[in-house]
Design an enzyme around this catalytic site. Sequence first.
Site, mmCIF file in Angstrom:
data_model
loop_
_atom_site.group_PDB
_atom_site.id
_atom_site.type_symbol
_atom_site.label_atom_id
_atom_site.label_comp_id
_atom_site.label_asym_id
_atom_site.label_seq_id
_atom_site.Cartn_x
_atom_site.Cartn_y
_atom_site.Cartn_z
ATOM 1 N N CYS A 162 0.864 -1.180 0.000
ATOM 2 C CA CYS A 162 0.000 0.000 0.000
ATOM 3 C C CYS A 162 0.899 1.228 0.000
ATOM 4 O O CYS A 162 1.734 1.387 0.897
ATOM 5 C CB CYS A 162 -0.866 -0.022 1.254
ATOM 6 N N CYS A 180 -1.199 4.000 -6.439
ATOM 7 C CA CYS A 180 -2.036 3.332 -5.428
ATOM 8 C C CYS A 180 -2.249 1.919 -5.944
ATOM 9 O O CYS A 180 -2.523 1.724 -7.137
ATOM 10 C CB CYS A 180 -3.366 4.062 -5.278
HETATM 11 N N1 DGL Z 1 -4.130 0.782 -1.924
HETATM 12 C C1 DGL Z 1 -3.732 1.886 -1.130
HETATM 13 C C2 DGL Z 1 -2.493 2.573 -1.704
HETATM 14 O O1 DGL Z 1 -1.726 1.967 -2.418
HETATM 15 C C3 DGL Z 1 -4.732 2.921 -0.713
HETATM 16 C C4 DGL Z 1 -6.189 2.764 -0.930
HETATM 17 C C5 DGL Z 1 -6.969 3.472 0.167
HETATM 18 O O2 DGL Z 1 -7.133 4.688 0.106
HETATM 19 O O3 DGL Z 1 -7.335 2.763 1.104
HETATM 20 O O4 DGL Z 1 -2.255 3.725 -1.423
#
Ligand code: DGL
Length: 291
Positions: A89, A206
């Site tokens: 993430c 993301c």
């Molecule tokens: N998948 C997460 C990232 O790479 C964030 C998604 C969310 O906002 O929860 O930043």
Amino acid sequence: MNLPLHSGTRPTDSPHASLPIGVFDSGIGGLSILKALRSELPQERFVYVADSGFAPYGERDEAHVQARALSITQHLLQQHRIKALVVACNTATALAIHLLRDQYPQLPIVGIEPALKPAIALSKTGVIGVMATRGTLESDKFKRLLSSLQGQARFVLQPCSGLAVAIEQFDAQQIQSACAQYIGALGAVSPFGTHHGQIDTLVLGCTHYPFAEAALRLGTGPDVNYLEGGEPVARQTRRLLEADNALNTSDIQQTVATPQETFYSTGDGQTLQSAVQLWLGLQQFVVPLAG
Ligand code: DGL
């Protein structure tokens, strides 16, 4: 609040190599990283946590994301004795990886950040779009990365509130409209294309966004390069395991015969279940996890 359970207690001989690797994200987005990890490290076992009950990270404050990252890491160490952690993430990496490294200095930890450096290498026009959460783009870590690259390219930044949630909900209509909105906003600053002054490279900062690539392509056209971070993260994980003498070298024929992944969700396990089937082609059941 969290005990450093890992420090000094981990065996250094071969049983260590058979321990799993922990992977977490705010939800299903980290499956894009897990896919790359499975392909780079087919002998390894993975425990994946989707923190859907506490998402979206990108629209919550720093303290929330930090508390979640610490709590999930503690769970993975206590319950699964993970030998390494992948923070799949961008937002959690930006806001919390330094705390995890402070708390668990013995644990190899790999994070992910928007692929700005690879984008510079790839772009011919020198104009690069960056889509990420507000949390990532406003973080000090991202600002430091951006300023370290000053003068090497022109970056057009786009926070994409709501897009990860739409992907998390498999809401096709909302995905289309959020993608159209954010690609439109980027294109208003600089059009997409391969000519001078146009955005020819788009960084998906993301881990959810690769799952919306078809909808994004409707706005950018086919010629724009898309960059995400799965493969570099997988290669870095391999390097850290090798350096730690923790790579699982067991016979691949044996390992593929048994399930190599366990999936936990702090929210609606059904979403993760569907995503695991759809995107990884796996049938494993998702285990509920109390927050
Ligand atoms: N998948 C997460 C990232 O790479 C964030 C998604 C969310 O906002 O929860 O930043």
